[in-house]
Design a protein around this motif. Structure first.
Motif, mmCIF file in Angstrom:
data_model
loop_
_atom_site.group_PDB
_atom_site.id
_atom_site.type_symbol
_atom_site.label_atom_id
_atom_site.label_comp_id
_atom_site.label_asym_id
_atom_site.label_seq_id
_atom_site.Cartn_x
_atom_site.Cartn_y
_atom_site.Cartn_z
ATOM 1 N N PHE A 230 39.076 33.239 44.885
ATOM 2 C CA PHE A 230 39.005 34.272 43.857
ATOM 3 C C PHE A 230 39.861 35.471 44.226
ATOM 4 O O PHE A 230 40.359 36.177 43.328
ATOM 5 N N MET A 231 40.036 35.749 45.490
ATOM 6 C CA MET A 231 40.942 36.823 45.873
ATOM 7 C C MET A 231 42.340 36.577 45.307
ATOM 8 O O MET A 231 42.996 37.491 44.805
ATOM 9 N N VAL A 232 42.800 35.326 45.383
ATOM 10 C CA VAL A 232 44.104 34.962 44.835
ATOM 11 C C VAL A 232 44.104 35.167 43.321
ATOM 12 O O VAL A 232 45.051 35.713 42.745
ATOM 13 N N HIS A 233 43.046 34.727 42.676
ATOM 14 C CA HIS A 233 42.926 34.877 41.224
ATOM 15 C C HIS A 233 42.933 36.356 40.839
ATOM 16 O O HIS A 233 43.554 36.740 39.837
ATOM 17 N N ALA A 234 42.256 37.187 41.636
ATOM 18 C CA ALA A 234 42.204 38.619 41.344
ATOM 19 C C ALA A 234 43.577 39.267 41.520
ATOM 20 O O ALA A 234 43.968 40.127 40.722
ATOM 21 N N ILE A 235 44.295 38.858 42.556
ATOM 22 C CA ILE A 235 45.633 39.400 42.793
ATOM 23 C C ILE A 235 46.553 39.090 41.617
ATOM 24 O O ILE A 235 47.327 39.934 41.165
ATOM 25 N N GLU B 250 29.518 26.474 42.288
ATOM 26 C CA GLU B 250 30.221 27.465 43.110
ATOM 27 C C GLU B 250 31.543 27.931 42.499
ATOM 28 O O GLU B 250 31.769 29.140 42.370
ATOM 29 N N PRO B 251 32.452 27.023 42.115
ATOM 30 C CA PRO B 251 33.686 27.521 41.494
ATOM 31 C C PRO B 251 33.433 28.223 40.171
ATOM 32 O O PRO B 251 34.098 29.222 39.855
ATOM 33 N N ALA B 252 32.479 27.708 39.396
ATOM 34 C CA ALA B 252 32.172 28.345 38.110
ATOM 35 C C ALA B 252 31.630 29.755 38.324
ATOM 36 O O ALA B 252 32.035 30.708 37.636
ATOM 37 N N ALA B 253 30.712 29.905 39.289
ATOM 38 C CA ALA B 253 30.131 31.216 39.567
ATOM 39 C C ALA B 253 31.164 32.162 40.162
ATOM 40 O O ALA B 253 31.185 33.354 39.835
ATOM 41 N N ALA B 254 32.015 31.649 41.052
ATOM 42 C CA ALA B 254 33.056 32.493 41.656
ATOM 43 C C ALA B 254 33.976 33.052 40.574
ATOM 44 O O ALA B 254 34.312 34.241 40.584
ATOM 45 N N TRP B 255 34.363 32.188 39.631
ATOM 46 C CA TRP B 255 35.249 32.633 38.550
ATOM 47 C C TRP B 255 34.552 33.607 37.614
ATOM 48 O O TRP B 255 35.097 34.666 37.298
ATOM 49 N N LEU B 256 33.333 33.261 37.172
ATOM 50 C CA LEU B 256 32.637 34.074 36.179
ATOM 51 C C LEU B 256 32.214 35.422 36.746
ATOM 52 O O LEU B 256 32.553 36.486 36.204
ATOM 53 N N ILE B 257 31.469 35.393 37.861
ATOM 54 C CA ILE B 257 30.963 36.643 38.436
ATOM 55 C C ILE B 257 32.108 37.487 38.975
ATOM 56 O O ILE B 257 32.147 38.704 38.791
ATOM 57 N N GLY B 258 33.063 36.829 39.630
ATOM 58 C CA GLY B 258 34.203 37.560 40.160
ATOM 59 C C GLY B 258 35.013 38.226 39.065
ATOM 60 O O GLY B 258 35.438 39.378 39.198
ATOM 61 N N SER B 259 35.220 37.505 37.958
ATOM 62 C CA SER B 259 35.998 38.063 36.848
ATOM 63 C C SER B 259 35.290 39.257 36.212
ATOM 64 O O SER B 259 35.924 40.263 35.868
ATOM 65 N N LEU B 260 33.978 39.154 36.055
ATOM 66 C CA LEU B 260 33.221 40.273 35.495
ATOM 67 C C LEU B 260 33.321 41.502 36.396
ATOM 68 O O LEU B 260 33.536 42.624 35.924
ATOM 69 N N ALA B 261 33.169 41.281 37.707
ATOM 70 C CA ALA B 261 33.236 42.394 38.660
ATOM 71 C C ALA B 261 34.642 42.994 38.690
ATOM 72 O O ALA B 261 34.806 44.220 38.667
ATOM 73 N N ALA B 262 35.665 42.130 38.751
ATOM 74 C CA ALA B 262 37.048 42.614 38.819
ATOM 75 C C ALA B 262 37.412 43.389 37.555
ATOM 76 O O ALA B 262 38.086 44.433 37.628
ATOM 77 N N TYR C 91 39.922 43.719 46.886
ATOM 78 C CA TYR C 91 40.036 42.277 47.158
ATOM 79 C C TYR C 91 39.044 41.870 48.241
ATOM 80 O O TYR C 91 38.348 40.861 48.124
ATOM 81 N N GLY C 92 38.998 42.656 49.321
ATOM 82 C CA GLY C 92 38.054 42.347 50.403
ATOM 83 C C GLY C 92 36.615 42.457 49.954
ATOM 84 O O GLY C 92 35.769 41.628 50.323
ATOM 85 N N ALA C 93 36.319 43.490 49.160
ATOM 86 C CA ALA C 93 34.955 43.674 48.665
ATOM 87 C C ALA C 93 34.531 42.524 47.764
ATOM 88 O O ALA C 93 33.381 42.052 47.822
ATOM 89 N N LEU C 94 35.445 42.046 46.925
ATOM 90 C CA LEU C 94 35.133 40.906 46.057
ATOM 91 C C LEU C 94 34.831 39.670 46.894
ATOM 92 O O LEU C 94 33.908 38.898 46.575
ATOM 93 N N ASN C 95 35.585 39.470 47.963
ATOM 94 C CA ASN C 95 35.327 38.323 48.832
ATOM 95 C C ASN C 95 33.928 38.414 49.444
ATOM 96 O O ASN C 95 33.165 37.433 49.420
ATOM 97 N N GLU C 96 33.589 39.574 49.987
ATOM 98 C CA GLU C 96 32.278 39.735 50.623
ATOM 99 C C GLU C 96 31.149 39.568 49.609
ATOM 100 O O GLU C 96 30.143 38.898 49.872
ATOM 101 N N GLY C 97 31.308 40.191 48.458
ATOM 102 C CA GLY C 97 30.266 40.088 47.446
ATOM 103 C C GLY C 97 30.070 38.670 46.944
ATOM 104 O O GLY C 97 28.933 38.214 46.769
ATOM 105 N N LEU C 98 31.172 37.946 46.767
ATOM 106 C CA LEU C 98 31.067 36.566 46.282
ATOM 107 C C LEU C 98 30.469 35.642 47.335
ATOM 108 O O LEU C 98 29.724 34.717 46.984
#
Length: 267
Positions: free
Chosen positions: A152-157, A220-232, A247-254
């Motif tokens: 998700f860090m890559v996706h966020a970047i 896991e991938p579905a949650a990483a994408w959904l929750i990460g996208s909402l947070a980002a 980016y680091g905070a998203l990794n830790e939170g996920l």
């Protein structure tokens, strides 16, 4: 091949404490190429921590073993993402203006909110490790969670702009397209699939049934994408983009949220 090899080494050198002694020129282009291998770094971290967990669980009761596992986990990352988590907490929880939040996150000093956020995160993480250890599901978490959080860090970047433009760490990735995110996602799927097959071949289905394993694999991938996208998206709306700390905070939170989902599924 040399370019790909340097990109892999750059990903390991940038995101972990694995002994990569090759001298690399961390140009923006190399950094952008290296992102597609972030899930590989996460997988390697997970494998090492999984081995550590087997030794710790054999030698210690669950709670002390969980603390040892967490120490090893933090050490392998060099505390890089935790630093981002603390800086992000200091900035975002200050409820100041956009410019002031970015200024706070840029400050190398850690404030009260950063310390509190770090303590609470580590407490939750160690209890989740202990719960997964007692349920016999920690190997599944360690072999999948770190790689999906790093994907998700890559996706966020690729998906959100840099809050500071071309300045700062996030600015080094400016202009990166979705190809790296797609390649990283494919790699993450392959690595997590390999981990699932390995667990099944090792007789791991005795601990978790096939249905639970399948749900975990898909969740896991579905949650990483959904929750990460909402947070980002929420953070980007406040800061006008993302930063290296985010980016680091998203990794830790996920990582914590994905482990929490696994605990809920297998409970």
């Amino acid at each position: 091949m040399r370019g790909r090899g340097h990109a892999i080494l750059a990903a390991f050198q940038f995101l972990s404490r694995f002994p990569v002694t090759v001298q690399l020129d961390f140009t923006p282009e190399l950094l952008k190429r290296s992102t597609r291998f972030y899930p590989l770094v996460g997988s390697a971290i997970g494998i090492v921590i999984c081995l550590l967990s087997l030794i710790s669980a054999w030698a210690l009761p669950p709670l002390p073993a969980s603390v040892v596992i967490l120490i090893g986990w933090v050490y392998l990352t060099g505390g890089l993402h935790l630093d981002g988590w603390m800086d992000a907490a200091d900035g975002l929880l200050s409820y100041r203006s956009r410019e002031k939040m970015l200024e706070i996150m840029k400050d190398s000093r850690v404030g009260a909110m950063g310390v509190i956020a770090c303590v609470l995160l580590l407490l939750l993480k160690v209890t989740l490790i202990a719960s997964l250890l007692e349920k016999g599901a920690l190997p599944l978490a360690l072999l999948t969670v770190p790689l999906w959080s790093r994907w998700f860090m890559v996706h966020a970047i690729a998906g959100w702009p840099s809050a500071r433009g071309v300045e700062g760490l996030a600015g080094q990735f400016d202009g990166m397209n979705y190809n790296s995110s797609r390649i990283a996602a494919l790699l993450a799927l392959l690595l997590s699939g390999a981990a699932l097959v390995l667990l099944l071949l090792s007789g791991y289905e005795a601990e978790l049934n096939w249905v639970q394993l399948g749900i975990c694999y898909a969740a896991e991938p579905a949650a990483a994408w959904l929750i990460g996208s909402l947070a980002a998206s929420k953070i980007s709306s406040r800061l006008g983009g993302l930063t290296g700390d985010i980016y680091g905070a998203l990794n830790e939170g996920l990582e914590v949220l994905l482990m929490l989902i696994l605990v809920i599924i297998i409970h």
